[in-house]
Design an enzyme around this catalytic site. Structure first.
Site, short mmCIF file in Angstrom:
data_model
loop_
_atom_site.label_atom_id
_atom_site.label_comp_id
_atom_site.label_asym_id
_atom_site.label_seq_id
_atom_site.Cartn_x
_atom_site.Cartn_y
_atom_site.Cartn_z
CG LEU A 1 101.83 -55.77 -98.68
CD1 LEU A 1 101.40 -54.69 -99.67
CD2 LEU A 1 102.95 -56.63 -99.26
N GLY B 1 99.46 -52.81 -95.39
CA GLY B 1 98.22 -53.47 -95.77
C GLY B 1 98.42 -54.81 -96.43
CG ASP C 1 97.01 -66.19 -86.56
OD1 ASP C 1 97.56 -66.61 -87.59
OD2 ASP C 1 97.42 -66.45 -85.41
#
Length: 324
Positions: free
Chosen positions: A224, A228, A257
């Site tokens: 998000l 978070g 990543d």
């Protein structure tokens, strides 16, 4: 827990042009452009989603198995990953092609002209996961990250055929996929990773609702941004984890990543989904504070100090023993 990370392996060649592209373009001659730019800076950075995720996991001590295709120029990059705890013995080396690379020039107005060379990445479709599993004594989870599309389909089908749990992570490749391809890649996944925008794109392209997609996967993990991450499971309340405070914001490239690297490392340690997400958010914060996807340093004391501040003593105690 043996986790294989499949995905692209690439290098980025990033240049800076001190002028403006617009000043060099002649409106009535755009059909026959022939330009070159004298640039000030050149940054060569290691990248590719598979390599980025594996690097982060290596930093956390979980010894991931990188599965992808690179060129005959991979020796230096391989040595870097080996030094940082990544098992690179299952990387396929092309005899004729260079490692994939992104070449981009940015002007003073932050406009960009770039090209992506697929190169050896196209040979990822030739990799068989059984060979990887036999070498390491079996696989507990395979992350199928953005890569050669045919390779992604092959890895997914092989995981299903051989009953190997897998995580679907379309990332940059979602833009070129249609609904049928997305459906094939996510059906039966233990984890489905995406950001909020990709989440909406998956639903639009497949025509499936959020509830229908959740019924097809074990866990839906949605990042998000600054808010978070949210983890959803059928019949369970969502788990939401916020991000630690940033000391600075240098470069967002590779943040997703890094989250995956931390989350997968948490799974390898056997901690709860909430703790795994917290580790992912902490690692992602280190990356956003650094220019480059593999340029951050993970210092155990510094990591735990910030992790404790963000998530509390109890969470820190669970993680501390695993962090090497």
């Amino acid at each position: 827990m043996r986790i294989a990370v499949t995905g692209s392996i690439a290098t980025d060649h990033l240049m800076t042009f001190p002028g403006r592209f617009a000043d060099q373009l002649v409106a009535d001659q755009l059909h026959t452009v022939s330009l070159s730019f004298l640039v000030d800076n050149l940054d060569v950075r290691r990248g590719g989603v598979g390599a980025n995720i594996a690097f982060g996991m290596g930093q956390l001590g979980t010894r991931p198995i990188l599965v992808g295709a690179a060129g005959f120029d991979f020796d230096e990059y391989r040595a870097w990953l080996d030094r940082h705890g990544v098992d690179t013995d299952s990387v396929r080396i092309s005899e004729t092609l260079h490692t994939a690379r992104f070449v981009c020039t940015t002007d003073a107005d932050h406009n960009q002209i770039g090209s992506f060379y697929t190169g050896a990445m196209s040979e990822a479709r030739l990799i068989e996961l059984k060979t990887v599993a036999d070498r390491v004594g079996g696989l507990d989870l395979v992350l199928i990250g953005a890569d050669d599309p045919e390779g992604m389909l092959r890895h997914t089908e092989e995981c299903r055929t051989r009953s190997i749990p897998f995580a679907a992570d379309f990332s940059q490749q979602i833009a070129r996929m249609n609904g049928d391809e997305i459906g094939i890649l996510l059906e039966g996944a233990t984890y489905l990773f995406s950001n909020e925008y990709e989440k909406g794109l998956i639903e639009t392209k497949t025509g499936w609702s959020d509830e229908e997609i959740l019924a097809k996967v074990g866990h839906r993990v949605t990042t998000l941004g600054a808010r978070g991450v949210r983890i959803e499971r059928v019949g369970e309340d969502p788990i939401e984890v916020g991000c630690p405070d940033e000391e600075r914001k240098a470069d967002p490239t590779g943040v997703g990543d890094a989250f995956r690297a931390g989350f997968l490392s948490g799974l390898a340690w056997g901690v709860s989904l909430e703790r795994a997400a917290q580790v992912g958010c902490m690692l992602a914060t280190l990356v956003i504070e650094t220019v480059g996807t593999q340029e951050y340093q993970l210092r155990r004391g510094h990591f735990m100090e910030r992790f404790t501040k963000a998530y509390g003593d109890e969470a820190a105690e669970e993680v501390r023993g695993h962090l090497v």
